[in-house]
Design a protein around this motif. Structure first.
Motif, PDB file in Angstrom:
ATOM      1  N   GLY A 152       0.820  -1.199   0.000  1.00 31.54           N
ATOM      2  CA  GLY A 152       0.000   0.000   0.000  1.00 31.54           C
ATOM      3  C   GLY A 152       0.859   1.257   0.000  1.00 31.54           C
ATOM      4  N   GLY A 153       0.347   2.302  -0.653  1.00 26.76           N
ATOM      5  CA  GLY A 153       1.098   3.548  -0.697  1.00 26.76           C
ATOM      6  C   GLY A 153       2.047   3.654  -1.860  1.00 26.76           C
ATOM      7  N   GLN A 154       1.981   2.709  -2.802  1.00 23.59           N
ATOM      8  CA  GLN A 154       2.831   2.749  -3.983  1.00 23.59           C
ATOM      9  C   GLN A 154       2.021   3.224  -5.184  1.00 23.59           C
ATOM     10  OE1 GLN A 154       6.225   1.787  -3.950  1.00 23.59           O
ATOM     11  NE2 GLN A 154       5.946   1.694  -1.730  1.00 23.59           N
ATOM     12  N   GLY A 166      16.190   9.294  -4.577  1.00 18.75           N
ATOM     13  CA  GLY A 166      15.718   9.865  -3.327  1.00 18.75           C
ATOM     14  C   GLY A 166      14.841   8.927  -2.532  1.00 18.75           C
ATOM     15  N   GLU A 167      14.124   9.487  -1.569  1.00 22.53           N
ATOM     16  CA  GLU A 167      13.436   8.687  -0.570  1.00 22.53           C
ATOM     17  C   GLU A 167      12.209   7.963  -1.113  1.00 22.53           C
ATOM     18  OE1 GLU A 167      12.998  10.290   3.299  1.00 22.53           O
ATOM     19  OE2 GLU A 167      14.450  11.875   2.965  1.00 22.53           O
ATOM     20  N   ALA A 168      11.564   8.513  -2.129  1.00 18.08           N
ATOM     21  CA  ALA A 168      10.366   7.857  -2.660  1.00 18.08           C
ATOM     22  C   ALA A 168      10.703   6.709  -3.599  1.00 18.08           C
ATOM     23  CB  ALA A 168       9.487   8.871  -3.388  1.00 18.08           C
ATOM     24  N   ALA A 169      11.954   6.633  -4.065  1.00 16.93           N
ATOM     25  CA  ALA A 169      12.377   5.574  -4.980  1.00 16.93           C
ATOM     26  C   ALA A 169      13.125   4.498  -4.199  1.00 16.93           C
ATOM     27  CB  ALA A 169      13.272   6.140  -6.071  1.00 16.93           C
ATOM     28  N   ARG A 170      12.836   3.261  -4.478  1.00 18.63           N
ATOM     29  CA  ARG A 170      13.506   2.176  -3.770  1.00 18.63           C
ATOM     30  C   ARG A 170      14.987   2.143  -4.109  1.00 18.63           C
ATOM     31  NH1 ARG A 170       9.585  -1.009  -1.588  1.00 18.63           N
ATOM     32  NH2 ARG A 170      11.063  -2.680  -1.145  1.00 18.63           N
ATOM     33  N   LEU A 171      15.309   2.483  -5.357  1.00 19.83           N
ATOM     34  CA  LEU A 171      16.698   2.583  -5.813  1.00 19.83           C
ATOM     35  C   LEU A 171      16.775   3.713  -6.831  1.00 19.83           C
ATOM     36  CD1 LEU A 171      17.861  -1.105  -6.482  1.00 19.83           C
ATOM     37  CD2 LEU A 171      18.599   0.382  -4.628  1.00 19.83           C
ATOM     38  N   ASP A 221       7.036   5.558  -3.586  1.00 21.33           N
ATOM     39  CA  ASP A 221       6.357   5.618  -2.300  1.00 21.33           C
ATOM     40  C   ASP A 221       5.638   6.957  -2.178  1.00 21.33           C
ATOM     41  OD1 ASP A 221       5.676   5.895   0.424  1.00 21.33           O
ATOM     42  OD2 ASP A 221       7.227   4.464   0.997  1.00 21.33           O
ATOM     43  N   LEU A 222       4.311   6.922  -2.138  1.00 22.22           N
ATOM     44  CA  LEU A 222       3.532   8.152  -2.101  1.00 22.22           C
ATOM     45  C   LEU A 222       3.722   8.893  -0.776  1.00 22.22           C
ATOM     46  CD1 LEU A 222       1.620   9.830  -3.785  1.00 22.22           C
ATOM     47  CD2 LEU A 222      -0.289   8.537  -2.838  1.00 22.22           C
ATOM     48  N   ASN A 223       3.889   8.152   0.317  1.00 20.39           N
ATOM     49  CA  ASN A 223       4.107   8.807   1.609  1.00 20.39           C
ATOM     50  C   ASN A 223       5.361   9.668   1.585  1.00 20.39           C
ATOM     51  OD1 ASN A 223       1.858   7.648   2.962  1.00 20.39           O
ATOM     52  ND2 ASN A 223       3.002   5.758   3.235  1.00 20.39           N
TER      53      ASN A 223
END
Length: 679
Positions: free
Chosen positions: A128-130, A540-545, A147-149
């Protein structure tokens, strides 16, 4: 010798998160075929896997070639070996991927090529949140989710040169948040709340189905844009209305504004407003007309007697109509009438400018904001709650404030006012169900370099700095969009936790993105100038890599109005015979879709409608087109009905039929330009 098809080589040296890998002599450079699929070996930006027993380490190839050789072994006898520098970025423990590493590899550990199955573990999560934004550039069947959060709370920046695809990327991302992708397993967010500041009016067509659009000159399915002047900082408002004021008259004017606001807050009472605590910047309505009248009267007043007890009045004037009071001109020397000496501030020129602003129709959205305009006593039909509900409380996920019709002289102040209204409302109402914490908001700012420059000290820049520094805790996120990140204030960019970087050719602009990455990943940023249109590096933080992603293109009718003109095709077509009257009228009205008030001809008769032969066309929204040359009537069959446009020249019809995009031609050249009716 290792016979696994994914085998690349062995770890030769480890220096923190940077790993030097010696490629195996048996591994040929170029393309490897694994499981019937081709993979490029040793490409900068590609991924490698280093098995560590029960879990795998993952890294990005940052450098290849001679410079990747460890310095300690750079000898002639080693020149035949091939080396890669790999930056470790995460690991898979069990079946879940995590950023960061818990242990380092050892010398001679095996290094393997990452296959689609491996990438599916990293990017294929459906937690959830993707939200789906696109697909891996080198593996088209792997969706990229962010990651939307983290995207909202940690802020983000979308950067790219002109023509790189920024507007399309933003439209695709926002549409994904609002409605999701039909062919993906991404989540849907029916309570999403996004506020888009559209400087050039690019996004209305792209997002109209999922948004409420507010514009200075709205069309039938749009809403009027009103920004109450009394919600602005009075210092900025007075600077716009009157220009420069010295300290003494400025303080006097502010005192009068405070007096009006205090009086208004006392009767009738305003919920939450305490007259003892009100300041000049409190968002309490007051009348600009009454303020102007109170200030102008002492400037022009004369007295019939030397004791100054009887005004030499001819016409008392009218504050509501902004009619100047008239007095007998002062006498020569010591003869009557006598000049007024009480309450004179010496600002007659500034007050004349203020009156001109109030009478200028192009500023009506601000100075005469419809139901939010106070009468002479400060009474209004609608208040701040109605404004917030209008902007943020509707059923759509996205609110577009189209600022394309706003004069540039007041644009920065208005953006600051909009941000201040939204931030203060959601900040102080954060504990409520519609506040920022319970229902966060993402504020998307297009063309940010225009008002967020490094040397700008203006209301917009100050509010954005406050949002990026404090907004995270109160559910207010910012997305900065710019083609010149080097011109955006460093404080603002440094607070952006996620970067979506499209093609950037300028070295100074690239350095802004590079500063957000480790030094060993400089090779990834070096690929920014050669990215294809619509391709981005997401970090950045919203990307897993950190990943090179191909942004998903929306359907043609859902793309922004930012495409390049088709120069050759347009120059090859017959010229439309038209005077420049409509060009000048659009300029004067500050409306590119201005339509003249020409007489609307009557609808065609039923017999004429039956005789109209429509020709099927290739378009996602238009089914067929017909044209009656004698009456200059263009008939268009849409999926939801048939419309007739009148007084359309035959040359326009011909160009319409020859255009490659019927929907785009209709929007720019026919809709809002010719009168129409539904059949």
């Amino acid at each position: 010798m290792n016979t696994k098809p994914t085998f690349l080589g062995h770890v030769g040296a480890v220096a923190g998160a940077a790993v030097s890998v010696r490629q195996s002599p048996g591994v040929a450079s170029g393309i490897a075929i694994i499981g019937g699929k081709s993979y490029r070996i040793g490409q900068v930006g590609s991924f490698v896997r280093i098995p560590q027993g029960y879990h795998d380490l993952y890294g990005i190839v940052a450098e290849v070639g001679a410079n990747a050789t460890p310095e300690a072994i750079r000898e002639p006898r080693d020149r035949g070996e091939r080396w890669m520098t790999v930056q470790l970025v995460g690991e898979i423990v069990g079946s879940s991927f995590e950023r960061g590493i818990s242990q380092y590899p050892s010398v001679n550990d095996e290094v393997h090529l990452v296959t689609e199955e491996d990438l599916a573990h990293v990017y294929g999560t459906t937690d959830g949140g993707q939200v789906v934004i696109g697909r891996l550039a080198n593996t088209e069947n792997i969706p990229v989710r962010i990651d939307l959060n983290k995207l909202v709370t940690r802020h983000s920046a979308v950067l790219g040169s002109t023509g790189a695809g920024k507007s399309t990327a933003v439209a695709s991302l926002l549409r994904s948040i609002a409605v999701g992708h039909a062919d993906e397993d991404g989540g849907t967010f029916p309570s999403a709340r996004i506020l888009l500041l559209d400087i050039h009016g690019e996004y209305t067509r792209a997002l109209k189905s999922v948004s409420a659009v507010f514009r200075v000159n709205p069309s039938e399915d749009e809403h009027p844009l009103h920004i109450p002047f009394w919600a602005l900082n009075p210092m900025d408002l007075l600077s716009f209305l009157m220009g420069r004021l010295d300290d003494r008259p400025l303080s006097q004017v502010l005192d009068r504004i405070l007096a009006q606001k205090t009086k208004r807050a006392e009767s009738p009472a305003i919920a939450g407003a305490d007259s003892r605590c009100i300041t000049a910047i409190s968002p309490i309505p007051f009348s600009l007309k009454q303020l102007w009248f109170e200030l102008i009267n002492p400037e022009v007043k004369t007295w019939a007697d030397q004791q100054r007890t009887t005004p030499a009045v001819i016409d008392l004037g009218d504050a509501e109509c902004l009619r100047l009071p008239k007095y007998q001109p002062p006498g020569a020397g010591s003869s009557a009438p006598f000049l007024n000496q009480q309450g004179v501030l010496g600002i007659r020129r500034q007050l004349d400018q203020m009156r001109s602003r109030l009478l200028d129709r192009q500023y009506d959205f601000l100075l005469h904001p419809g139901p939010w305009e106070p009468n002479l006593d400060g009474i209004i039909e609608k208040d701040i709650p109605d404004l917030l509900a209008t902007w943020l409380g509707h059923e759509k996920s996205i609110t577009i404030l189209d600022l394309s019709g706003i004069p540039s002289v007041v644009l920065v102040q208005l953006i600051g006012a909009i941000l201040n209204i939204v931030y203060e409302g959601l900040f102080w109402g954060r504990a409520k169900s519609e506040g920022g914490i319970r229902r966060p908001v993402l504020i998307v700012m297009e063309e940010a370099h225009r008002y967020l420059g490094r040397e700008n000290d203006n209301p917009a820049s100050n509010m954005v700095q406050r949002i990026v520094k404090e907004g995270r805790k109160f559910g207010i996120g910012a997305m900065i969009i710019s083609q010149r990140p080097s011109e955006v204030d460093e404080t603002i960019l440094s607070q952006c936790g996620t970067f979506i970087a499209l093609r950037l050719s300028n070295a100074a602009d690239r350095s802004k993105v590079q500063a957000a990455l480790p030094d060993s990943l400089a090779g990834v940023i070096d690929s920014l100038p050669v990215l294809r249109t619509g391709e981005a590096i997401i970090t950045g933080e919203a990307a897993r890599l950190p990943i090179r992603c191909r942004i998903t293109l929306p359907a043609e009718e859902n793309r922004p109005n930012s495409e390049d003109p088709e120069v050759a095709q347009n120059w090859q077509q017959q010229r439309i015979k038209e005077s420049y009257d409509r060009v000048a009228a659009s300029w004067r009205s500050q409306n590119p879709c201005w339509a003249s008030l020409r007489p609307v001809r009557k609808r065609l008769s039923e017999k004429e409608i039956e005789q109209m032969e429509r020709e099927p066309v290739s378009s996602s929204t238009i089914l067929s087109v017909g044209y009656d040359q004698s009456s200059e009537t263009l008939e268009i069959e849409f999926k939801n009905g048939i419309y007739q446009y009148y007084n359309v020249p035959s040359a326009v019809h011909q160009q319409f039929m020859e255009s490659s995009s019927k929907g785009q031609f209709l929007h720019f050249n026919i809709k809002n330009a010719y009168p129409c009716s539904r059949v």
